[in-house]
Scaffold this motif. Structure first.
Motif, PDB file in Angstrom:
ATOM      1  N   ARG A  67      48.036  37.320  41.713  1.00 53.38           N
ATOM      2  CA  ARG A  67      48.993  36.876  42.735  1.00 53.38           C
ATOM      3  C   ARG A  67      49.367  35.403  42.568  1.00 53.38           C
ATOM      4  O   ARG A  67      50.506  35.011  42.803  1.00 53.38           O
ATOM      5  N   GLU A  89      40.569  27.041  40.127  1.00 52.90           N
ATOM      6  CA  GLU A  89      40.315  28.358  39.522  1.00 52.90           C
ATOM      7  C   GLU A  89      39.072  28.242  38.642  1.00 52.90           C
ATOM      8  O   GLU A  89      39.038  27.439  37.709  1.00 52.90           O
ATOM      9  N   ARG A  94      41.970  30.972  32.750  1.00 53.69           N
ATOM     10  CA  ARG A  94      43.041  31.079  33.758  1.00 53.69           C
ATOM     11  C   ARG A  94      43.474  29.687  34.217  1.00 53.69           C
ATOM     12  O   ARG A  94      44.654  29.407  34.375  1.00 53.69           O
ATOM     13  N   ASP A 132      39.730  38.430  48.934  1.00 53.24           N
ATOM     14  CA  ASP A 132      39.810  38.557  50.405  1.00 53.24           C
ATOM     15  C   ASP A 132      38.778  37.706  51.150  1.00 53.24           C
ATOM     16  O   ASP A 132      39.078  37.166  52.220  1.00 53.24           O
ATOM     17  N   GLU A 152      47.552  34.828  51.270  1.00 54.84           N
ATOM     18  CA  GLU A 152      47.610  36.237  50.871  1.00 54.84           C
ATOM     19  C   GLU A 152      47.023  37.121  51.971  1.00 54.84           C
ATOM     20  O   GLU A 152      46.170  36.708  52.734  1.00 54.84           O
ATOM     21  N   HIS A 242      50.223  46.023  54.910  1.00 54.26           N
ATOM     22  CA  HIS A 242      51.685  45.968  54.753  1.00 54.26           C
ATOM     23  C   HIS A 242      52.356  47.078  55.569  1.00 54.26           C
ATOM     24  O   HIS A 242      53.386  46.877  56.187  1.00 54.26           O
TER      25      HIS A 242
HETATM   26  N1  NAD Z   1      50.722  40.625  48.966  1.00 52.46           N
HETATM   27  C1  NAD Z   1      50.403  41.631  48.190  1.00 52.46           C
HETATM   28  O1  NAD Z   1      51.132  42.589  48.079  1.00 52.46           O
HETATM   29  C2  NAD Z   1      49.123  41.611  47.406  1.00 52.46           C
HETATM   30  C3  NAD Z   1      48.990  42.392  46.256  1.00 52.46           C
HETATM   31  C4  NAD Z   1      47.781  42.328  45.555  1.00 52.46           C
HETATM   32  C5  NAD Z   1      46.753  41.530  46.024  1.00 52.46           C
HETATM   33  N2  NAD Z   1      46.931  40.806  47.171  1.00 52.46           N
HETATM   34  C6  NAD Z   1      45.848  39.930  47.677  1.00 52.46           C
HETATM   35  O2  NAD Z   1      45.881  38.720  46.940  1.00 52.46           O
HETATM   36  C7  NAD Z   1      44.555  38.196  46.777  1.00 52.46           C
HETATM   37  C8  NAD Z   1      44.300  37.941  45.290  1.00 52.46           C
HETATM   38  O3  NAD Z   1      44.421  39.148  44.583  1.00 52.46           O
HETATM   39  P1  NAD Z   1      44.638  39.145  42.999  1.00 52.46           P
HETATM   40  O4  NAD Z   1      45.016  40.533  42.630  1.00 52.46           O
HETATM   41  O5  NAD Z   1      45.493  38.025  42.597  1.00 52.46           O
HETATM   42  O6  NAD Z   1      43.142  38.893  42.514  1.00 52.46           O
HETATM   43  P2  NAD Z   1      42.689  38.156  41.172  1.00 52.46           P
HETATM   44  O7  NAD Z   1      41.259  38.483  41.013  1.00 52.46           O
HETATM   45  O8  NAD Z   1      43.624  38.500  40.067  1.00 52.46           O
HETATM   46  O9  NAD Z   1      42.865  36.614  41.504  1.00 52.46           O
HETATM   47  C9  NAD Z   1      42.001  35.898  42.346  1.00 52.46           C
HETATM   48  C10 NAD Z   1      41.617  34.627  41.622  1.00 52.46           C
HETATM   49  O10 NAD Z   1      40.840  33.796  42.490  1.00 52.46           O
HETATM   50  C11 NAD Z   1      39.890  33.142  41.687  1.00 52.46           C
HETATM   51  N3  NAD Z   1      38.783  32.596  42.477  1.00 52.46           N
HETATM   52  C12 NAD Z   1      37.603  33.214  42.824  1.00 52.46           C
HETATM   53  N4  NAD Z   1      36.815  32.357  43.490  1.00 52.46           N
HETATM   54  C13 NAD Z   1      37.494  31.181  43.586  1.00 52.46           C
HETATM   55  C14 NAD Z   1      37.182  29.907  44.141  1.00 52.46           C
HETATM   56  N5  NAD Z   1      35.992  29.685  44.744  1.00 52.46           N
HETATM   57  N6  NAD Z   1      38.093  28.920  44.052  1.00 52.46           N
HETATM   58  C15 NAD Z   1      39.289  29.125  43.435  1.00 52.46           C
HETATM   59  N7  NAD Z   1      39.630  30.318  42.876  1.00 52.46           N
HETATM   60  C16 NAD Z   1      38.745  31.337  42.951  1.00 52.46           C
HETATM   61  C17 NAD Z   1      39.439  34.241  40.718  1.00 52.46           C
HETATM   62  O11 NAD Z   1      38.764  33.732  39.602  1.00 52.46           O
HETATM   63  C18 NAD Z   1      40.756  34.884  40.380  1.00 52.46           C
HETATM   64  O12 NAD Z   1      41.354  34.346  39.236  1.00 52.46           O
HETATM   65  C19 NAD Z   1      43.624  39.232  47.385  1.00 52.46           C
HETATM   66  O13 NAD Z   1      43.219  38.836  48.651  1.00 52.46           O
HETATM   67  C20 NAD Z   1      44.478  40.489  47.482  1.00 52.46           C
HETATM   68  O14 NAD Z   1      44.117  41.331  48.550  1.00 52.46           O
HETATM   69  C21 NAD Z   1      48.079  40.825  47.845  1.00 52.46           C
END
Ligand code: NAD
Length: 470
Positions: A67, A89, A94, A132, A152, A242
């Motif tokens: 995201r 990150e 990444r 989350d 998010e 959603h």
């Molecule tokens: N709006 C939407 O339609 C939609 C769609 C998918 C996911 N989401 C939400 O978006 C959020 C992220 O999902 P994603 O698919 O991108 O996950 P992802 O795992 O691809 O990305 C999350 C990132 O956060 C990083 N992270 C973990 N701990 C951290 C910290 N302490 N400090 C900084 N970064 C840290 C991880 O390493 C990872 O790269 C989730 O909460 C998910 O529910 C929303």
């Protein structure tokens, strides 16, 4: 959208008869019998870009995963609107790739979100795209330090945390946009506008389904990041907040109570085929015939790879995928995981003014997207996120509306029917103008669907109708 464009071209060669005026609808271009294109005049539906700051807003992304890169992509395409100047990150590759993409200076690269807040405020906004369980604390901290926030969904892991965030926005006056991206997609905006204009009379009830698609289910909610509801959030929030939000938005009424049923029927140990192995690549006897084979999905078909940090050189990617399948959950048998998310989930909701809605989240489908039926006093609407068919009981006429290709095409790379980037557009303006009215998904507007989700989960577990209270 390819399907629509080729079909639209084909339809244009057919004769034209019925006018949209038959339904009292204006602003459509007829492209064939009963088929009308609608154009979203960006400057009308989404307010004109106005930025009194005379500079791009500045942002720090916390979480440069999937995201974080979607919203980052908007900044790359519209550098005059938003500049990402910092990243937190923990995964080095990444962090590195994100910093390179956005030319982030070394001193603004952090390992974790906590580090960002050790520095005095140095940007306009924080983008929270972490897992989350890392939404609530950083969001509260960001507001306390004077940042506006793109948050998010789901907002937080408990109803009380959601209420705390709402209270904090009121206390600090900060803008928090929840990424309820469907509210920003041309298709749902058009649906809402038609309802508000009375195209089907008074709204009586709704039926909405979210077909997750079986591979998507296995990828995200059996093997993937959201397989454990306690460590993340229950699927009704993680996947379907959603949809509850769309129901709340379309009805325009407060929700009063909810009842839910459902559970995990298929992805369980007792359904593991005989002679299946813990990992698909370890000589599983049914691997070749299994729809969920990790070797098929990730290695042979090269699908769903966005979760892996693969080398840029194509010839090295195969080995890297195999290594992920050897060492992570993505290579494990879907019947032998520690997953607990339901694979089918139904809810019924009572809204004010005697309006009702039913919602189904279904994992076991071959298709994805959303399907919606809306029943009104003078007509009905049936939509599948591409086409929207409106029927008027008074005339007996039906027309089908399709978004004009360019509206969706220009933003389509962002996903969710274009909603991901349209949200960014409105968020930038809300921040630049310091006016949350540019958004339709502030905390005030988004909290109720989250509370509906928590109440649904309570209902599912307790077998009773649960009132929804703010
Ligand atoms: N709006 C939407 O339609 C939609 C769609 C998918 C996911 N989401 C939400 O978006 C959020 C992220 O999902 P994603 O698919 O991108 O996950 P992802 O795992 O691809 O990305 C999350 C990132 O956060 C990083 N992270 C973990 N701990 C951290 C910290 N302490 N400090 C900084 N970064 C840290 C991880 O390493 C990872 O790269 C989730 O909460 C998910 O529910 C929303």
């Amino acid at each position: 959208m390819k399907k629509q464009i080729s079909r639209r071209q084909a339809l244009k060669t057919l004769g034209l008869t019925l006018g949209a005026a038959a339904l009292g609808l204006k602003g459509f271009t007829q492209v064939a019998d009963n088929i009308f294109e609608y154009e979203l005049n960006l400057n009308e539906v989404y307010k004109p870009i106005s930025n009194p700051l005379n500079r791009p807003i500045t942002a720090i992304t916390c979480g440069a995963g999937s995201r974080g890169n979607v919203y980052g992509g908007y900044a790359v395409s519209f550098p005059d609107q938003i500049d990402i100047i910092g990243v937190a990150e923990p995964v080095p590759v990444r962090n590195e790739r994100y910093a390179k993409k956005h030319t982030i200076p070394e001193e603004n690269r952090f390992n974790t979100w906590e580090d960002v807040f050790k520095r005095p405020k140095f940007a306009d906004v924080i983008i929270i795209t972490m897992p989350d369980h890392l939404h609530y604390e950083p969001c509260m901290k960001a507001m306390e330090m004077g940042y506006d926030v793109l948050l998010e969904k789901p907002m937080a892991q408990t109803a009380q945390q959601c209420r705390d965030i709402l209270a904090m926005t009121r206390k600090t006056g900060r803008i928090v946009a929840v990424c309820h991206v469907l509210r920003y997609s041309p298709y749902f905006i058009k649906m809402k506008k038609l309802i508000d204009e009375g195209a089907i009379g008074e709204l009586i009830s709704m039926q909405h389904i979210e077909p997750i698609e079986h591979i998507h289910m296995s990828h995200s909610y059996v093997r993937g990041n959201w397989h454990d509801s306690k460590a993340t959030t229950p699927i009704i929030l993680a996947k379907s907040c959603h949809d509850l939000d769309i129901l709340r938005w379309m009805t325009g009424k407060k929700s009063k109570s909810i009842v839910a049923m459902g559970g995990l029927k298929w992805f369980r140990k007792e359904n593991a085929p005989e002679d299946s192995t813990g990992r698909c690549m370890d000589g599983c006897a049914i691997e070749a015939a299994c729809p969920y084979s990790a070797m098929k999905i990730y290695y042979r078909e090269r699908g769903w790879l966005y979760v892996f940090d693969l080398p840029e050189e194509k010839e090295k990617q195969g080995d890297a995928i195999l290594e992920y399948l050897r060492t992570t959950n993505y290579g494990r048998c879907v019947y032998k995981m520690e997953n607990d998310q339901p694979d089918h989930y139904i809810t019924s909701i009572q809204f004010d003014d005697q309006i009702t809605a039913s919602f189904s989240m279904e994992a076991h489908t071959s298709y994805s997207g959303r399907r919606t039926r809306i029943m009104g006093s003078m007509g009905d609407m049936v939509g599948d996120m591409d086409d929207l068919t409106v029927t008027d009981f008074r005339t007996g006429k039906s027309i089908t509306l399709i978004p004009k290709a360019e509206d969706v095409e220009s933003y389509k790379n962002s996903g969710h029917g274009g909603g991901d980037w349209f949200l960014m557009r409105d968020f930038v303006m809300a921040v630049a103008n310091q006016d949350p009215k540019y958004l339709t998904s502030t905390i005030d507007q988004s909290i109720e669907s989250h509370l509906m989700g928590f109440a649904a989960e309570e209902s599912r577990k307790s077998n009773r109708i649960v009132p929804i209270s703010m």
